[in-house]
Design an enzyme around this catalytic site. Structure first.
Site, PDB file in Angstrom:
ATOM      1  N   ARG A   1       2.716   2.993   9.498  1.00 27.10           N
ATOM      2  CA  ARG A   1       1.778   3.740  10.531  1.00 27.10           C
ATOM      3  C   ARG A   1       2.900   4.203  11.731  1.00 27.10           C
ATOM      4  O   ARG A   1       2.211   5.100  12.502  1.00 27.10           O
ATOM      5  CB  ARG A   1       0.862   2.924  11.115  1.00 27.10           C
ATOM      6  CG  ARG A   1      -0.413   2.746  10.030  1.00 27.10           C
ATOM      7  CD  ARG A   1      -1.596   2.098  10.647  1.00 27.10           C
ATOM      8  NE  ARG A   1      -2.724   2.134   9.726  1.00 27.10           N
ATOM      9  CZ  ARG A   1      -3.097   1.181   8.905  1.00 27.10           C
ATOM     10  NH1 ARG A   1      -2.477   0.051   9.008  1.00 27.10           N
ATOM     11  NH2 ARG A   1      -4.134   1.283   8.077  1.00 27.10           N
TER      12      ARG A   1
ATOM     13  N   ASP B   1       2.466  -9.140   9.226  1.00 27.24           N
ATOM     14  CA  ASP B   1       0.721  -9.322   9.312  1.00 27.24           C
ATOM     15  C   ASP B   1       0.476 -10.593   9.236  1.00 27.24           C
ATOM     16  O   ASP B   1       0.170 -11.253   8.034  1.00 27.24           O
ATOM     17  CB  ASP B   1       0.264  -8.677   8.220  1.00 27.24           C
ATOM     18  CG  ASP B   1       0.482  -7.146   8.248  1.00 27.24           C
ATOM     19  OD1 ASP B   1      -0.210  -6.514   9.034  1.00 27.24           O
ATOM     20  OD2 ASP B   1       1.534  -6.419   7.328  1.00 27.24           O
TER      21      ASP B   1
ATOM     22  N   HIS C   1       9.426  -3.509   3.518  1.00 23.96           N
ATOM     23  CA  HIS C   1       8.767  -3.946   2.199  1.00 23.96           C
ATOM     24  C   HIS C   1      10.182  -3.995   1.242  1.00 23.96           C
ATOM     25  O   HIS C   1      10.101  -4.980   0.466  1.00 23.96           O
ATOM     26  CB  HIS C   1       8.221  -2.541   1.474  1.00 23.96           C
ATOM     27  CG  HIS C   1       6.928  -2.104   2.338  1.00 23.96           C
ATOM     28  ND1 HIS C   1       6.932  -0.970   3.235  1.00 23.96           N
ATOM     29  CD2 HIS C   1       5.750  -2.585   2.227  1.00 23.96           C
ATOM     30  CE1 HIS C   1       5.777  -0.894   3.634  1.00 23.96           C
ATOM     31  NE2 HIS C   1       4.847  -2.039   3.398  1.00 23.96           N
TER      32      HIS C   1
ATOM     33  N   MET D   1       0.958  -0.964   0.114  1.00 25.66           N
ATOM     34  CA  MET D   1       0.079   0.072  -0.081  1.00 25.66           C
ATOM     35  C   MET D   1       0.728   1.178   0.160  1.00 25.66           C
ATOM     36  O   MET D   1       0.219   2.331   0.335  1.00 25.66           O
ATOM     37  CB  MET D   1      -0.899   0.062   1.208  1.00 25.66           C
ATOM     38  CG  MET D   1      -2.174  -1.096   1.133  1.00 25.66           C
ATOM     39  SD  MET D   1      -3.616  -0.642   1.948  1.00 25.66           S
ATOM     40  CE  MET D   1      -3.155  -0.359   3.924  1.00 25.66           C
TER      41      MET D   1
ATOM     42  N   HIS E   1       9.210   1.134   3.331  1.00 27.10           N
ATOM     43  CA  HIS E   1      10.261   1.119   4.387  1.00 27.10           C
ATOM     44  C   HIS E   1      11.026  -0.051   4.076  1.00 27.10           C
ATOM     45  O   HIS E   1      10.860  -0.993   3.257  1.00 27.10           O
ATOM     46  CB  HIS E   1       9.884   1.078   5.815  1.00 27.10           C
ATOM     47  CG  HIS E   1       8.793   0.103   6.101  1.00 27.10           C
ATOM     48  ND1 HIS E   1       8.948  -1.141   6.205  1.00 27.10           N
ATOM     49  CD2 HIS E   1       7.309   0.197   6.426  1.00 27.10           C
ATOM     50  CE1 HIS E   1       7.874  -1.792   6.436  1.00 27.10           C
ATOM     51  NE2 HIS E   1       6.908  -0.787   6.607  1.00 27.10           N
TER      52      HIS E   1
END
Length: 290
Positions: A193, A156, A43, A36, A40
Protein backbone atom coordinates in the site's frame (compact mmCIF):
# COMPACT_ATOMS: atom_id res chain seq x y z
CA UNK A 1 24.84 -14.59 -15.09
CA UNK A 2 22.46 -17.55 -15.41
CA UNK A 3 18.96 -16.68 -16.62
CA UNK A 4 16.16 -17.34 -14.16
CA UNK A 5 13.75 -19.97 -15.42
CA UNK A 6 10.06 -19.05 -15.63
CA UNK A 7 8.23 -19.96 -12.44
CA UNK A 8 5.64 -22.74 -12.81
CA UNK A 9 2.14 -21.44 -12.02
CA UNK A 10 -0.83 -23.56 -10.98
CA UNK A 11 -4.36 -22.28 -10.51
CA UNK A 12 -6.24 -25.28 -9.22
CA UNK A 13 -6.01 -27.02 -5.87
CA UNK A 14 -5.71 -30.36 -7.67
CA UNK A 15 -2.65 -29.21 -9.67
CA UNK A 16 -1.08 -27.74 -6.54
CA UNK A 17 -1.51 -30.97 -4.63
CA UNK A 18 -0.16 -33.03 -7.53
CA UNK A 19 3.09 -31.05 -7.55
CA UNK A 20 3.51 -31.07 -3.78
CA UNK A 21 2.77 -34.80 -3.64
CA UNK A 22 5.49 -35.41 -6.22
CA UNK A 23 7.93 -33.45 -4.06
CA UNK A 24 6.94 -35.50 -1.04
CA UNK A 25 7.57 -38.73 -2.91
CA UNK A 26 11.10 -37.46 -3.59
CA UNK A 27 11.61 -36.81 0.11
CA UNK A 28 11.56 -33.01 -0.09
CA UNK A 29 10.31 -30.78 2.71
CA UNK A 30 7.96 -27.94 1.75
CA UNK A 31 7.89 -24.29 2.77
CA UNK A 32 5.07 -21.87 2.06
CA UNK A 33 4.67 -18.10 1.79
CA UNK A 34 1.11 -16.78 1.40
CA UNK A 35 0.80 -13.33 -0.19
CA UNK A 36 -1.73 -11.02 -1.81
CA UNK A 37 0.75 -10.09 -4.52
CA UNK A 38 2.19 -6.67 -5.44
CA UNK A 39 5.41 -8.09 -4.07
CA UNK A 40 8.32 -6.13 -2.63
CA UNK A 41 11.59 -6.99 -0.90
CA UNK A 42 9.73 -7.78 2.33
CA UNK A 43 7.84 -10.61 0.62
CA UNK A 44 11.01 -11.86 -1.02
CA UNK A 45 12.71 -12.04 2.38
CA UNK A 46 9.93 -14.42 3.44
CA UNK A 47 10.64 -16.60 0.41
CA UNK A 48 14.36 -16.65 1.21
CA UNK A 49 13.54 -17.66 4.80
CA UNK A 50 11.26 -20.45 3.62
CA UNK A 51 14.03 -21.63 1.31
CA UNK A 52 16.44 -21.82 4.23
CA UNK A 53 14.01 -24.01 6.13
CA UNK A 54 12.67 -26.30 3.39
CA UNK A 55 13.75 -27.99 0.17
CA UNK A 56 10.92 -26.62 -1.97
CA UNK A 57 8.97 -23.36 -1.64
CA UNK A 58 5.41 -22.59 -2.70
CA UNK A 59 4.15 -19.01 -2.74
CA UNK A 60 0.53 -18.05 -3.24
CA UNK A 61 -0.81 -14.85 -4.75
CA UNK A 62 -4.46 -14.37 -3.86
CA UNK A 63 -6.22 -11.12 -3.00
CA UNK A 64 -8.57 -12.54 -0.40
CA UNK A 65 -12.04 -10.97 -0.64
CA UNK A 66 -13.07 -12.47 2.70
CA UNK A 67 -10.86 -10.05 4.66
CA UNK A 68 -12.01 -6.83 2.97
CA UNK A 69 -15.04 -4.81 4.04
CA UNK A 70 -17.27 -3.26 1.37
CA UNK A 71 -15.66 0.18 1.77
CA UNK A 72 -12.06 -1.08 1.60
CA UNK A 73 -9.67 -1.32 -1.34
CA UNK A 74 -10.37 -4.83 -2.71
CA UNK A 75 -11.07 -3.51 -6.19
CA UNK A 76 -8.02 -1.25 -6.37
CA UNK A 77 -5.53 -3.42 -4.49
CA UNK A 78 -2.46 -3.62 -6.78
CA UNK A 79 -2.30 -6.71 -8.98
CA UNK A 80 0.80 -7.59 -11.06
CA UNK A 81 1.03 -11.35 -11.35
CA UNK A 82 3.61 -11.54 -14.16
CA UNK A 83 6.00 -9.24 -12.29
CA UNK A 84 5.35 -11.11 -9.05
CA UNK A 85 6.18 -14.43 -10.72
CA UNK A 86 9.50 -13.06 -11.98
CA UNK A 87 10.39 -11.76 -8.53
CA UNK A 88 9.46 -15.05 -6.87
CA UNK A 89 11.54 -17.04 -9.33
CA UNK A 90 14.55 -14.85 -8.64
CA UNK A 91 14.08 -15.35 -4.89
CA UNK A 92 14.21 -19.13 -5.17
CA UNK A 93 10.50 -20.00 -5.19
CA UNK A 94 9.64 -23.26 -6.93
CA UNK A 95 5.88 -22.93 -7.53
CA UNK A 96 3.30 -20.15 -7.64
CA UNK A 97 -0.27 -20.95 -6.63
CA UNK A 98 -2.52 -18.24 -8.10
CA UNK A 99 -6.14 -19.37 -7.80
CA UNK A 100 -9.22 -17.47 -8.86
CA UNK A 101 -11.72 -16.48 -6.19
CA UNK A 102 -14.09 -19.19 -7.47
CA UNK A 103 -11.44 -21.85 -6.84
CA UNK A 104 -10.96 -20.73 -3.24
CA UNK A 105 -14.60 -19.96 -2.48
CA UNK A 106 -17.08 -22.05 -4.47
CA UNK A 107 -20.51 -20.46 -4.84
CA UNK A 108 -22.10 -22.82 -2.34
CA UNK A 109 -19.38 -22.48 0.35
CA UNK A 110 -20.82 -21.58 3.75
CA UNK A 111 -18.09 -22.32 6.30
CA UNK A 112 -16.62 -19.47 8.33
CA UNK A 113 -14.10 -19.25 11.16
CA UNK A 114 -14.62 -17.20 14.30
CA UNK A 115 -11.45 -16.06 16.04
CA UNK A 116 -10.83 -14.52 19.46
CA UNK A 117 -7.87 -14.02 21.77
CA UNK A 118 -5.15 -12.14 19.87
CA UNK A 119 -7.71 -11.15 17.19
CA UNK A 120 -9.60 -8.95 19.66
CA UNK A 121 -9.01 -5.20 19.70
CA UNK A 122 -6.59 -3.17 17.55
CA UNK A 123 -7.16 -4.30 13.95
CA UNK A 124 -10.00 -6.47 15.20
CA UNK A 125 -11.82 -3.34 16.37
CA UNK A 126 -11.23 -1.17 13.31
CA UNK A 127 -11.49 -3.96 10.71
CA UNK A 128 -13.85 -6.43 12.39
CA UNK A 129 -14.23 -8.56 9.26
CA UNK A 130 -10.50 -8.97 8.73
CA UNK A 131 -9.29 -11.74 11.00
CA UNK A 132 -12.18 -14.09 10.32
CA UNK A 133 -11.32 -13.76 6.63
CA UNK A 134 -7.59 -14.17 7.30
CA UNK A 135 -8.18 -17.25 9.45
CA UNK A 136 -10.40 -18.83 6.81
CA UNK A 137 -8.04 -18.31 3.89
CA UNK A 138 -4.94 -19.30 5.89
CA UNK A 139 -6.62 -22.48 7.13
CA UNK A 140 -7.60 -23.33 3.55
CA UNK A 141 -4.15 -22.57 2.13
CA UNK A 142 -2.35 -24.57 4.80
CA UNK A 143 -4.68 -27.49 4.13
CA UNK A 144 -4.18 -27.16 0.37
CA UNK A 145 -0.38 -26.93 0.48
CA UNK A 146 0.21 -28.94 3.67
CA UNK A 147 3.64 -27.36 4.19
CA UNK A 148 6.15 -28.25 6.86
CA UNK A 149 6.76 -24.55 7.52
CA UNK A 150 4.97 -21.32 6.59
CA UNK A 151 6.59 -17.88 6.87
CA UNK A 152 4.71 -14.68 7.73
CA UNK A 153 6.02 -11.15 8.14
CA UNK A 154 6.25 -9.54 11.56
CA UNK A 155 4.98 -6.26 10.12
CA UNK A 156 1.48 -7.70 10.57
CA UNK A 157 2.24 -8.75 14.14
CA UNK A 158 -1.36 -9.19 15.21
CA UNK A 159 -2.05 -11.32 12.14
CA UNK A 160 1.00 -13.45 12.97
CA UNK A 161 -0.33 -14.02 16.49
CA UNK A 162 -3.78 -14.91 15.12
CA UNK A 163 -2.27 -17.42 12.69
CA UNK A 164 -0.19 -19.03 15.43
CA UNK A 165 -3.30 -19.40 17.61
CA UNK A 166 -5.29 -20.76 14.67
CA UNK A 167 -2.67 -23.42 13.93
CA UNK A 168 -2.45 -24.37 17.60
CA UNK A 169 -6.21 -24.53 18.14
CA UNK A 170 -6.94 -26.51 14.96
CA UNK A 171 -3.94 -28.87 15.33
CA UNK A 172 -2.54 -27.92 11.93
CA UNK A 173 0.90 -29.60 11.63
CA UNK A 174 2.74 -26.60 10.13
CA UNK A 175 5.46 -24.61 11.87
CA UNK A 176 4.65 -20.88 11.71
CA UNK A 177 7.73 -18.66 11.44
CA UNK A 178 7.77 -14.88 11.82
CA UNK A 179 10.26 -12.97 9.68
CA UNK A 180 11.47 -9.49 10.77
CA UNK A 181 9.94 -6.44 9.13
CA UNK A 182 11.82 -5.14 6.10
CA UNK A 183 12.21 -1.34 5.96
CA UNK A 184 13.41 1.22 3.48
CA UNK A 185 16.48 3.37 4.12
CA UNK A 186 14.35 5.78 6.17
CA UNK A 187 12.83 3.08 8.39
CA UNK A 188 9.42 2.88 6.71
CA UNK A 189 8.03 -0.66 6.78
CA UNK A 190 7.70 -2.01 3.25
CA UNK A 191 4.08 -2.45 2.21
CA UNK A 192 2.21 -2.91 -1.04
CA UNK A 193 0.00 0.00 0.00
CA UNK A 194 3.00 2.36 0.07
CA UNK A 195 2.44 2.64 -3.67
CA UNK A 196 -0.67 4.71 -2.89
CA UNK A 197 1.40 7.46 -1.21
CA UNK A 198 2.33 10.73 -2.88
CA UNK A 199 5.86 12.06 -2.43
CA UNK A 200 4.67 14.44 0.30
CA UNK A 201 2.80 11.65 2.08
CA UNK A 202 5.83 9.39 1.82
CA UNK A 203 7.89 11.94 3.74
CA UNK A 204 5.33 11.91 6.54
CA UNK A 205 5.01 8.11 6.49
CA UNK A 206 8.73 7.77 7.15
CA UNK A 207 8.26 9.45 10.54
CA UNK A 208 6.08 6.62 11.84
CA UNK A 209 9.03 4.36 12.63
CA UNK A 210 10.80 7.05 14.67
CA UNK A 211 7.71 7.87 16.72
CA UNK A 212 7.19 4.20 17.59
CA UNK A 213 10.88 3.74 18.40
CA UNK A 214 10.80 6.60 20.92
CA UNK A 215 7.57 5.28 22.43
CA UNK A 216 9.01 1.77 22.72
CA UNK A 217 12.00 3.11 24.65
CA UNK A 218 9.72 5.01 27.03
CA UNK A 219 7.50 1.96 27.57
CA UNK A 220 10.52 -0.25 28.27
CA UNK A 221 11.74 2.31 30.81
CA UNK A 222 8.55 1.91 32.84
CA UNK A 223 6.65 5.05 31.80
CA UNK A 224 2.90 4.63 32.28
CA UNK A 225 1.47 3.17 29.11
CA UNK A 226 -1.43 5.62 28.93
CA UNK A 227 1.14 8.41 28.74
CA UNK A 228 3.31 6.55 26.22
CA UNK A 229 0.38 5.80 23.94
CA UNK A 230 -1.09 9.29 24.23
CA UNK A 231 2.19 11.03 23.45
CA UNK A 232 2.84 8.74 20.47
CA UNK A 233 -0.62 9.47 19.09
CA UNK A 234 -0.06 13.22 19.40
CA UNK A 235 3.41 12.90 17.85
CA UNK A 236 1.94 11.16 14.81
CA UNK A 237 -0.64 13.91 14.36
CA UNK A 238 2.07 16.56 14.71
CA UNK A 239 4.14 14.68 12.12
CA UNK A 240 1.34 15.09 9.59
CA UNK A 241 -0.79 11.96 9.83
CA UNK A 242 -4.42 12.86 9.23
CA UNK A 243 -5.90 10.39 11.73
CA UNK A 244 -4.68 7.75 14.16
CA UNK A 245 -6.79 4.64 14.71
CA UNK A 246 -4.68 3.36 17.59
CA UNK A 247 -1.32 3.29 19.29
CA UNK A 248 -1.15 0.49 21.83
CA UNK A 249 1.46 -1.36 23.86
CA UNK A 250 0.55 -5.01 24.44
CA UNK A 251 2.21 -8.19 25.66
CA UNK A 252 4.13 -9.65 22.74
CA UNK A 253 2.88 -13.23 22.80
CA UNK A 254 -0.88 -12.86 23.21
CA UNK A 255 -1.48 -9.10 22.74
CA UNK A 256 -3.17 -8.87 26.12
CA UNK A 257 -3.00 -5.49 27.90
CA UNK A 258 -0.57 -5.15 30.79
CA UNK A 259 -2.51 -5.53 34.03
CA UNK A 260 -0.51 -2.89 35.92
CA UNK A 261 -0.46 -0.23 33.23
CA UNK A 262 3.31 -0.50 32.73
CA UNK A 263 5.35 -2.83 30.53
CA UNK A 264 6.77 -5.42 32.92
CA UNK A 265 7.38 -8.17 30.33
CA UNK A 266 8.40 -8.28 26.65
CA UNK A 267 5.87 -6.42 24.54
CA UNK A 268 5.00 -4.88 21.23
CA UNK A 269 3.91 -1.37 20.36
CA UNK A 270 1.45 -1.36 17.48
CA UNK A 271 -0.04 1.52 15.51
CA UNK A 272 -2.39 2.23 12.63
CA UNK A 273 -2.56 5.71 11.14
CA UNK A 274 -3.92 7.38 8.02
CA UNK A 275 -2.35 9.58 5.38
CA UNK A 276 -5.20 10.78 3.23
CA UNK A 277 -6.89 7.62 1.95
CA UNK A 278 -3.97 5.33 2.82
CA UNK A 279 -3.88 3.42 6.10
CA UNK A 280 -0.46 2.33 7.38
CA UNK A 281 0.32 -0.11 10.17
CA UNK A 282 3.59 -0.80 11.94
CA UNK A 283 4.90 -2.27 15.16
CA UNK A 284 8.13 -2.91 17.01
CA UNK A 285 9.42 -4.72 20.04
CA UNK A 286 9.27 -3.30 23.56
CA UNK A 287 12.20 -4.77 25.44
CA UNK A 288 10.87 -4.74 28.98
CA UNK A 289 11.11 -7.12 31.92
CA UNK A 290 13.38 -9.49 30.00
Amino acid sequence: MAETRPLPVVRSIAALRETVSDWRRQGFTVGFVPTMGALHDGHLALVHEAGRRADRVVASVFVNPAQFAAHEDLGTYPRQEAQDADLLAGAGCHLLFAPAAEEMYPADATTTISVGGPAEGLEGEFRPQMFGGVALVVAKLLNQVQPDVAVFGEKDWQQLMVVRRLVRDLDIPTEIVGSPTMRDGHGLALSSRNAYLSEAELEVARRLNGVLAEAAVAAAAGVALTAVEGEAREALLRAGFSHVDYVAVRRAGDLAPYAGGVADAPGRILAAAWLGRTRLIDNMAVVAGA
